[in-house]
Structures are given as structure tokens and as C-alpha cells.
Design a protein around this motif. Sequence first.
Motif, mmCIF file in Angstrom:
data_model
loop_
_atom_site.group_PDB
_atom_site.id
_atom_site.type_symbol
_atom_site.label_atom_id
_atom_site.label_comp_id
_atom_site.label_asym_id
_atom_site.label_seq_id
_atom_site.Cartn_x
_atom_site.Cartn_y
_atom_site.Cartn_z
ATOM 1 N N ALA A 180 0.845 -1.200 0.000
ATOM 2 C CA ALA A 180 0.000 0.000 0.000
ATOM 3 C C ALA A 180 0.882 1.252 0.000
ATOM 4 C CB ALA A 180 -0.967 -0.035 1.175
ATOM 5 N N GLY A 181 0.659 2.164 0.957
ATOM 6 C CA GLY A 181 1.475 3.379 1.008
ATOM 7 C C GLY A 181 2.935 3.071 1.207
ATOM 8 N N GLY A 182 3.220 1.942 1.907
ATOM 9 C CA GLY A 182 4.607 1.556 2.138
ATOM 10 C C GLY A 182 5.357 1.226 0.861
ATOM 11 N N ALA A 183 4.654 0.903 -0.212
ATOM 12 C CA ALA A 183 5.311 0.606 -1.484
ATOM 13 C C ALA A 183 6.014 1.835 -2.049
ATOM 14 C CB ALA A 183 4.285 0.085 -2.493
ATOM 15 N N TYR A 184 5.561 3.017 -1.641
ATOM 16 C CA TYR A 184 6.177 4.236 -2.152
ATOM 17 C C TYR A 184 7.515 4.537 -1.470
ATOM 18 C CZ TYR A 184 1.912 5.298 -4.704
ATOM 19 O OH TYR A 184 0.868 5.256 -5.575
ATOM 20 N N VAL A 185 7.809 3.863 -0.355
ATOM 21 C CA VAL A 185 9.113 4.074 0.281
ATOM 22 C C VAL A 185 10.218 3.614 -0.670
ATOM 23 C CG1 VAL A 185 10.608 3.450 2.209
ATOM 24 C CG2 VAL A 185 8.204 4.005 2.614
ATOM 25 N N PRO A 186 10.235 2.342 -1.137
ATOM 26 C CA PRO A 186 11.225 1.990 -2.159
ATOM 27 C C PRO A 186 10.984 2.741 -3.467
ATOM 28 C CG PRO A 186 9.706 0.168 -1.800
ATOM 29 C CD PRO A 186 9.445 1.166 -0.718
ATOM 30 N N GLY A 187 9.719 3.011 -3.774
ATOM 31 C CA GLY A 187 9.404 3.693 -5.029
ATOM 32 C C GLY A 187 10.031 5.066 -5.141
ATOM 33 N N MET A 188 10.260 5.733 -4.015
ATOM 34 C CA MET A 188 10.819 7.082 -4.026
ATOM 35 C C MET A 188 12.271 7.130 -3.588
ATOM 36 S SD MET A 188 7.572 9.265 -2.633
ATOM 37 C CE MET A 188 6.051 9.291 -3.600
ATOM 38 N N SER A 189 12.835 5.984 -3.246
ATOM 39 C CA SER A 189 14.223 5.941 -2.796
ATOM 40 C C SER A 189 15.185 5.997 -3.985
ATOM 41 C CB SER A 189 14.477 4.674 -1.979
ATOM 42 O OG SER A 189 13.700 4.678 -0.799
ATOM 43 N N ASP A 190 16.423 6.395 -3.697
ATOM 44 C CA ASP A 190 17.440 6.487 -4.746
ATOM 45 C C ASP A 190 17.981 5.116 -5.133
ATOM 46 O OD1 ASP A 190 18.199 9.636 -4.838
ATOM 47 O OD2 ASP A 190 17.704 9.018 -2.799
ATOM 48 N N TYR A 191 18.092 4.238 -4.159
ATOM 49 C CA TYR A 191 18.616 2.885 -4.394
ATOM 50 C C TYR A 191 17.685 1.891 -3.703
ATOM 51 C CZ TYR A 191 22.937 5.498 -5.369
ATOM 52 O OH TYR A 191 23.864 6.384 -5.862
ATOM 53 N N VAL A 192 17.377 0.791 -4.412
ATOM 54 C CA VAL A 192 16.469 -0.211 -3.858
ATOM 55 C C VAL A 192 17.089 -1.597 -4.005
ATOM 56 C CG1 VAL A 192 14.185 -1.274 -3.984
ATOM 57 C CG2 VAL A 192 14.439 1.191 -4.389
ATOM 58 N N ILE A 193 17.127 -2.321 -2.886
ATOM 59 C CA ILE A 193 17.617 -3.699 -2.853
ATOM 60 C C ILE A 193 16.477 -4.566 -2.351
ATOM 61 C CG2 ILE A 193 19.304 -5.275 -1.817
ATOM 62 C CD1 ILE A 193 20.991 -2.613 -1.284
ATOM 63 N N MET A 194 16.172 -5.651 -3.056
ATOM 64 C CA MET A 194 15.083 -6.536 -2.631
ATOM 65 C C MET A 194 15.596 -7.953 -2.425
ATOM 66 S SD MET A 194 11.715 -5.377 -4.778
ATOM 67 C CE MET A 194 11.177 -3.667 -4.846
ATOM 68 N N VAL A 195 15.087 -8.584 -1.391
ATOM 69 C CA VAL A 195 15.497 -9.951 -1.058
ATOM 70 C C VAL A 195 14.634 -10.948 -1.829
ATOM 71 C CG1 VAL A 195 15.711 -11.658 0.788
ATOM 72 C CG2 VAL A 195 16.272 -9.262 1.237
ATOM 73 N N LYS A 196 15.306 -11.811 -2.564
ATOM 74 C CA LYS A 196 14.621 -12.835 -3.354
ATOM 75 C C LYS A 196 13.739 -13.711 -2.468
ATOM 76 C CE LYS A 196 15.659 -16.553 -6.652
ATOM 77 N NZ LYS A 196 16.755 -17.290 -7.339
ATOM 78 N N GLU A 197 12.511 -13.942 -2.920
ATOM 79 C CA GLU A 197 11.514 -14.767 -2.217
ATOM 80 C C GLU A 197 11.156 -14.207 -0.849
ATOM 81 O OE1 GLU A 197 13.061 -18.717 -2.125
ATOM 82 O OE2 GLU A 197 12.928 -18.988 -4.293
ATOM 83 N N GLY A 198 11.524 -12.956 -0.592
ATOM 84 C CA GLY A 198 11.168 -12.323 0.679
ATOM 85 C C GLY A 198 10.389 -11.035 0.469
ATOM 86 N N ALA A 199 10.920 -10.149 -0.369
ATOM 87 C CA ALA A 199 10.288 -8.850 -0.595
ATOM 88 C C ALA A 199 8.965 -8.995 -1.332
ATOM 89 C CB ALA A 199 11.235 -7.959 -1.384
ATOM 90 N N LYS A 200 7.988 -8.218 -0.885
ATOM 91 C CA LYS A 200 6.673 -8.148 -1.545
ATOM 92 C C LYS A 200 6.271 -6.680 -1.585
ATOM 93 C CE LYS A 200 5.304 -12.607 0.409
ATOM 94 N NZ LYS A 200 4.333 -13.295 1.323
ATOM 95 N N VAL A 201 6.340 -6.090 -2.761
ATOM 96 C CA VAL A 201 6.061 -4.660 -2.894
ATOM 97 C C VAL A 201 4.933 -4.473 -3.906
ATOM 98 C CG1 VAL A 201 7.033 -2.396 -3.422
ATOM 99 C CG2 VAL A 201 8.484 -4.157 -2.394
ATOM 100 N N PHE A 202 3.776 -4.075 -3.412
ATOM 101 C CA PHE A 202 2.650 -3.779 -4.310
ATOM 102 C C PHE A 202 1.697 -2.816 -3.634
ATOM 103 C CE2 PHE A 202 2.350 -8.466 -3.147
ATOM 104 C CZ PHE A 202 1.781 -8.270 -1.894
ATOM 105 N N LEU A 203 0.927 -2.117 -4.441
ATOM 106 C CA LEU A 203 -0.045 -1.160 -3.906
ATOM 107 C C LEU A 203 -1.220 -1.881 -3.273
ATOM 108 C CD1 LEU A 203 -0.113 1.571 -6.695
ATOM 109 C CD2 LEU A 203 1.183 1.545 -4.562
#
Length: 536
Positions: A180-203
Motif C-alpha cells: 500500500a502506502g509503504g510501497a512508495y518508500v522503495p518507489g521514491m528511494s534512490d537505491y532499492v535492494i530486494m530480497v529474493k523470495e522475501g520482498a513483496k512490494v505492491f499497492l
Amino acid sequence: MTTETTEAPVELTRREAMLAKLESLHEEQAKAVEAGGKYIERHRQRGKLTAHERIELLVDEGSAFLELMPLAGWGSDFAVGASMITGIGVVSGVECMIVANDPTVKGGALNPWSLKKSMRASDIAEQNHLPTINLTESGGADLPTQKEIFIPGGRGFRNITRASARKQPTVSVVFGNSTAGGAYVPGMSDYVIMVKEGAKVFLAGPPLVKMATGEETDDESLGGAEMHSRISGLSDYLAADEHDAIRQARRVVARLNWRKKGDPPAPTYAEPDLDADELLDLIPTDLKEPFDPREAILRIVDGTSPGPGGNEVPFDEFKPLYGSALCVGWARLHGREIGILANARGVLMSEEAQKAAQFIQLANQKDTPLLFLHNTTGYMVGKEYEQNGIIKHGAMMINAVSNSQVPHLTVIMGASYGAGNYGMNGRAYDPRFLFTWPSAKSSVMGPAQLAGVLEIVARESAEKKGEVFDAEGFKGIKEMVEAQIEEQSLPYVLSGMVYDDGVIDPRDTRTVLGICLSVIDNQPIEGAMNFGVFRL
């Protein structure tokens, strides 16, 4: 046979009282670490690191992590710590603001206190030009309190983008949910690192998508780390696991080409001339009893170091014979020049206010940070003092504090009552950092004085109505009010409301202030060129 008894020395009594307060403090801080309860072990069984473990791996080995606002939410309906850890740590040689969700506490959901805590962290990062690292795993807003979060929470996204415009980058490491709103934290960051099979980013997650559009989908194709790394491009780096994500975050920071813009400290300096452990002996159990702040200063600042560029005296006091209830002067702390204002006796009178105003102007003239050490009952009252101009002189001091542009640090050691809190640069006057000792108390006035004022008002009101004042009946009300104000003035309450950046062990004061001064050096210090009108 006679039994010989000796009264315990004053210092021993004070030490025992302070040690008891510190034991209580450690218990309260432990509540924040253990706030997840049984969910901590469940979290580990899923192969995940806790928020504290992630921070420990992120910061440089052997370096200090200055945790900020660890008691946020204390006394509220939410867990101590407010489901979030914030603080300053050195990552690949760079001082960074670190903000980590604690997913073991309600899935890391943000409540009103975590919002207030994150906003304060953002302010500190902006004021001191710090990169920010977000260690993200949060289910978003705490829905039952959404009305307190939704509108002000939008500032968080704005702050990330404005930080980027100031060339003050944000690195987001996504370990789990960021929805939800938390998806915009990585969305607005300069650098984004996501953990395979862990991160879930969606509105919106799969159930909400199905309800809203009828579309059937799953977590990975909708917002998984591989999808965002291969298809949407939201992820810049795909990490194999949490350890790899932290390694990549350290590599990103190492490549920021980050440089401090302030003046470097002296290359060498002496440790304090007096033992910091003796700070435990300093604070009276009754804060109405004064103590000499020079005893604290000499256990915090750099010691005597003869020779070129050395300290001939640890504390070079300014105007020592004038306005003696306020002690001011110059010192060095970890090789950095500072000006210090410390209450030598609780009350501030006209002389102290004028002395403070002049000293603050001098610090701005030579671009020197200021340290305020509180133990004040406020400005003096009474006919003589009013006629001598205590209001305009107090206003002069507050004017100087308000318009000063050099960085301010504040430590509340004892009492901090009334307008004295303002004149000594309390939270309302935006010090870069503010810490309290376990002995601190802060309110509009002392509990006994406030309850006494209410009694006088009630007595006068009864007399005006021609009624007999029931002194015995009012005694219970007076005791209740006094107890209430006493409770509300204690450091845990103030820290829980994020009115300080942490309650600290007095013995750690030098280290904590040293970290803060180092952080301040990320950019040049320029004192004020102008002040408001001084009513002379």
C-alpha cells in the motif's frame, strides 16, 4: 556494648538513587527489544533476521550505533519502541540515519508513535545532511489508527524525494512486505535492494486486487523481488538472502562518494581530567537542592593538554562573577570546540538572561556549536524582579536562542521547568539533539508549586463567592494533582512522547555528544548574522 552507626555520604546516597533509576531504564529499554514476544522466535524460524540483527550486520564492525527514541510509545497502548528502530550508525565509513521496521511487532505496522518517531528521524537526517537507510518489512499503517496516520504520513514520502533533491540519498532494503502506502518508500528511494523470495512490494495484495478488479494473481507475479528486478525495474539489486542484501547495502553506501563538509576536529585531544563514573554521584535525590554543573562539565569535556593547540584549561569560563546562577564558557569535546551553558542554581534572573544572550551571540560570531545543560526552575518571579525587567531580559535570552544558527545540543540533567526550558533550548526550540538523564523532570512548573497555585486560586475563588474554603477537602485534590504532575514530568513519559531523543546513562554523555558533534560536521557551521530586536 555500643553499636557505632555512620550516615552514608551524600555521594553514596546519590549514586544508589541513580543506579536504581538506571536499572529501571534498562528494564524499559529491554521491553522495546523484546516487544515482539513469541513472534521473535517465529520470525527466526522463517530464516529471517530480527531488526536489531540487521542493524548490527549493517554498521561497521566495532563502531557505535546511537539508537534514538528507543522508548517512543512508552505509556501508550502501543509497544515500547513503536515497532521501529531508528538511530545513527557508520556504514562503510559513512554516518547514516538508519530506520528499521520491527516485523515481530504487529507485522511492523506503523502507529501514531512510529510515525512521530520516523518524522523526527527524517528531521535529524535533514538537519545534519545524512544519507538514510530504510530496512523495510512492514504491513503498512495500523488500520484502527489510520485517521491519525494517513494525512500526516504523506510527509514521509515528500521527505524522501526532497532529501534526494538535496543530494542526500535514501537506500531502501526490502526484506518482506512493503505494501500500500509503504510501497512508495522503495518507489521514491534512490537505491532499492530486494530480497529474493522475501520482498513483496505492491499497492494492493492479491485479495484486494481480486476484489477490486476480479483479477487472479499471486504475490510473486504481482510484487515479488524477481518481478521488480526483471520486469518493473523498481528493484535495482536482487539479493540472494538477507545477508546478501545487507552486503549490497554496504556496497551502495561505499560508492556514494560521501564527504564531510564541516571542519575536522583537532587530531589529538585528552580524555576528561575527572572520572565520568563520578557523574552518578552528582545529582541530588531532591532536585530542589542545587549542584555545581562544573562537576559534570569536567567529566564530559576534553581534559588538560598543554602545548600548541592544547587545552590549558578544560573549561574556560566566561563572565564567571556575573550572573553566577548560569555557568557559561568554552571547551572542547572529542577535539571539537563548543560553547556550554549550564544552570549553576535553578533560577534564572536578569543577569543570567543577559549573560546568556551575549554568550550565544559570541558563539554565532565564531561559528561554534552550543551545549545546554539543564537544571532550572525557570525565570525568577516577584515584584522586585518584574520591576527590574525580568520579562524583557528573559525574552532577550529566548530571542538569542531562537535566532541562533549554530547547532544546539541539549541535555536535561535535572529540573527543566517553565520558560527556563525554553530559554535553555528545550525541544520547542529545535536543538539538533536532545537527551535526558534518568534524573530529569520537565513540566510547566514543579508539582508542589503547581498544586499550591491551584489551591490559592481555589481559595480566592471561594472568598469572592463569600464561601468558606474547605482546606481539608481540597487536600486530597492537591495531593492527586501533585502526584499527576510528578508522574507526567518524568523522563519516560517525555521520551515516550518523543520529546527527547533518548534517556541516557550519565556516564555515556561524552560518547553520545561526541557522535552528535561528528554528525553535525557533515556540513559547514555558519552562525547567525542577525537577531531579533532585543528589548534593552
